[in-house]
Write an enzyme that holds these catalytic residues in place. Sequence first.
Site, PDB file in Angstrom:
ATOM      1  CD  GLU A  29      -5.409   2.058   2.116  1.00 36.61           C
ATOM      2  OE1 GLU A  29      -5.418   2.905   1.202  1.00 36.61           O
ATOM      3  OE2 GLU A  29      -4.376   1.727   2.716  1.00 36.61           O
ATOM      4  CD  GLU A  71      -1.226   2.211   2.524  1.00 39.18           C
ATOM      5  OE1 GLU A  71      -0.485   2.420   3.509  1.00 39.18           O
ATOM      6  OE2 GLU A  71      -2.080   3.027   2.148  1.00 39.18           O
ATOM      7  CG  ASP A  96       1.826   6.631  -7.040  1.00 34.55           C
ATOM      8  OD1 ASP A  96       2.586   7.359  -7.674  1.00 34.55           O
ATOM      9  OD2 ASP A  96       0.768   6.161  -7.519  1.00 34.55           O
ATOM     10  CG  HIS A 140      -1.920  10.251  -5.564  1.00 37.97           C
ATOM     11  ND1 HIS A 140      -1.233  11.090  -4.725  1.00 37.97           N
ATOM     12  CD2 HIS A 140      -2.814   9.597  -4.786  1.00 37.97           C
ATOM     13  CE1 HIS A 140      -1.701  10.960  -3.496  1.00 37.97           C
ATOM     14  NE2 HIS A 140      -2.657  10.048  -3.495  1.00 37.97           N
TER      15      HIS A 140
END
Lengths: 342, 321, 380
Positions: A29, A71, A96, A140
């Site tokens: 990403e 993902e 995460d 995160h």
Amino acid sequence: MSKKSFRQAINEALRQEMRRDPTVILMGEDVAGGRGGSAGTQDAWGGVLGVTKGLYEEFGETRVLDTPITEASYIGAAAGAAVTGLRPVAELMFVDFVGCCLDQIMNQAAKFRYMFGGKARTPLVIRAMYGAGFNAAAQHSQALYPLFTHIPGLKVVIPSSPYEAKGLLISAIRDDDPVIFLENKVMYDVEEDVPDEPYAIPFGEANLTREGDDVTIVAFGRMVGMANEAADRLAKKGIGCTVIDPRTTSPLDSETILDCVADTGRLVIVDESSPRCNMATDIAALVAEEAFDSLRAPIRRVVPPHTPVPFATVLETLYMPSVEKIEAAVTATMNHRVTEKV
Amino acid sequence: MQIARETLLRSYRAMRTIRMFEERLHVEFATGEIPGFVHLYCGEEASAVGVCANLTDNDTIASTHRGHGHCIAKGVEVAGMMAEIYGRSTGVCRGKGGSMHIADLACGMLGANGIVGGGPPLICGAALSHKTLRDGGVAVAFYGDGASNEGTTLESLNLASVWQLPAVFVVEDNGYGEATAASFACAGTQKARAAGFGMPYIECDGSDYFAVHEAAGEAIAHARAGKGPVMLHVHLQRWYGHFEGDAMTYRAPNEVAEARRDHDCLKLFRERVTQAGLFEDSVLDEVDAAVTDEIEAAVMQAKDDPLPQSADLLADVYVRY
Amino acid sequence: MTPDITPITMPKFGLAMTEGKIAGWLVEPGTQVTAGEELVDIETSKITNTFESPVAGLLRRHVAANGEMLPVGALIGIVADAAVADTDIDAFITRFQADFAAASDQPDGAEAADEPVMMQVGAHSLRVHDRGAGDGTPLVLIHGFGGDLKNWMLNHAALAHGRRVIAFDLPGHGGSSKDVGPGTLAFFADVTAQLLAHLDLSRVHVMGHSLGGGIALTLARTRPALVASLTLIAPAGLGPQINMDFINGFIEADRVRGLQDVLKYLVHDKSLIGRRMADDVLRYKRLDGAEAALRQVAEACFPGGKQGDDLRPVLAGADVPVTLIWGQADEILPVVQADGLPGSVTRHLLPAIGHMPQLESATAVNEVVGAFIGHEVATA
């Protein structure tokens, strides 16, 4: 040789391996960023923290692939590409996010070789950021390396410095097994001398960053720096610490850990991952089983509490291992006196 | 479309092989000699074979938990498959994968898959390899109506479209995901889903080898030409339960009987080619006899083959550790 | 804090930013700004971003100039009402900076001098450490197979009095580039001559260890005018025998544990070989191309497991002073190779010392060399 940041060291490793081997590709990403935007910019981000900046410019869109924020599909695609002739380096951004794609790592990439009777090679690298210390809160900030270490078929790498990061990432890319490469997000601006040339640091060999006779400290990633600092402070008080950076949790250099514990008789493990079933428990079990007779004091673990990573600075500071906590653990293990049973 | 005579004969043999392989497993599984569990492909043979007749070893497929048909259609060796299912060291995966993980990368078979929706992301990657390495290959994901609802599948449709990959997504719609009907579990339509991701959609009757061959040919040619991914929706009937031992209490008593009577791809194929004068019945009978022998030999061999050794337990977790 | 004065500080963009550079102010002092108005471009290690004014008011000062790199939270500008006196702003800035400096408290990095530097010499990039100054004839140090300039760490500074002493990494070694061409002694002698020319040195004392001794001898043969004297420490070229277990083990070792065992061949007192020494060697050994370079050198210099060059004739014909130092417990090149040399060669055979006398018996070596290369050497 020149001073390079952790970020630059990783970028250089990627660039040099991509130059060396045309089958190495990058995906993730915003590894470039800006595709399709109204500004018409390319390489707008170079990764959310700028780690892959400039690679799109050099290698173009066929080798630096921005993905949708999906993902499961692109991590799975990286696994599929790895068994069909490419060497993908997929960036998961924050570790995460593995919750969105664990199947592709755990049930697919990790198991191909074994399930297929040794017929598959899966030269896949998944890069991801881990760790607390940035007020990034519960989703995160995790240090999920125990999760990957638990899965046979994966190799897990946690570099502790820029030098280590470059050499270990080059090894990861050249490796024929799936490798999870975890970067502590607090360390990107840490600098040290890093050779300009490519070099590969082998997996499964621990690095000793300090040598001392009294206590063995095993630490991972960012914790290695803290352990070094604690060791330096303790040295002034006459306590000698050996600090072991295992570099990889899978494979784990248990031989070096056991050798050092045999020498010192005392063990402190510093692990910033959640405390149940983490590397600290794993190593404690190893030493309890294999080096029980060497121990002169109970094994101490410097680990966070069994809570999600909190947001507020004051809580996050309480949560994290620290130099002071390591010093206290070492001091406690030094002060331990065996009480004879009567 | 004209199909070469030898392609037809090869396809017939592949379909017959799948049928006999599965029917034999149905029998053998009941004896308790086969470890684990198996999912049979009977009734769906024309889908795997009709699609794979358009592929070469250079092309890649990913399969499902119901994978024996795709393996045979893509050219995985039958004796090795049987030995694998019997958990023998001579199996294609040396007895370490079993029915749900049969794979042979050398012939472009990326593996059956125990995870519903596991294959489509892998196929995006295989298609990316074909595209990046410019080897002219196409990657095909077989998945069921059940997997069509998985996030991984929907993400893969999107990714394949975004990256304009040479990929074909074959929805093998047999009407049931385990014990739940697609009519309940699949919202909207597969056609609308394809449209939603901006990719062409083709559907066909999966009991008609010729229909599948033609539709798949069109889809694969599109992908191979670099025009992006295609969805191929194949309507099928599953003759056995989700797994062996499934009593199929969720299906009306006559549903499977009607499927066997009216939608038997082998029967339909035979009628069509003999009526058209392409083959004598005797030629096809000879194939049937040869396949019968091959399956018998594979079973006998598998039962006789050596079991894995204890050292195999630790082998092949990693290339190097 | 003065309520009428608003400090504008280095913003933090994203998670990882710790410092930023003023890429360019967009508003000049004396301008009235609105909240949200673009104030200044800030460049970080990943991106340039425009910082918008957090408040409305009159921009009075640019505290940070264009191009300045500052940590997050550092003062970069002042917004204050026109009524606020300049002296008040000055006082505010002084107080702010003092507080900020106290909070960050970062020691300045010490100046690094006396460090090796990289030099481009012909096709090679060489790491060179040039120490000392004075009128004395310069001394050049040539390390051995698999070594680097750190092999001289106990000698280099000690000898660098009244003269320059130059140590360098041979091609394929240490921090130098990895192309070793044919990998022969003649090749390395040639590179050494190129380095001397690059440094504008026409005549030098040459000290070589092991393979470096062979290189020194080769240099004396091919370019005798360059060589004022030869100091040879367990040099190559004086006999066929060499410990190939060391050579091959060294080439192949890629881990500390294995390498540490191999390095023990080098010394008589095995406790000298610590983990850290093996670590240091591995840092260079694991560079891409290093292993191939070592293989090439081994094949060229030790074909069939024997030394290929016989340099005894060089000594016979040498018309410069020659000193030979050899450890009697050398396990790489046997000390018997020091026998049968011309009487003009001064021999120092050190008992209970291995292949690296310059490390294992540094004081003795430094005294011998100091005395040998000239009376102009002052004792430290």
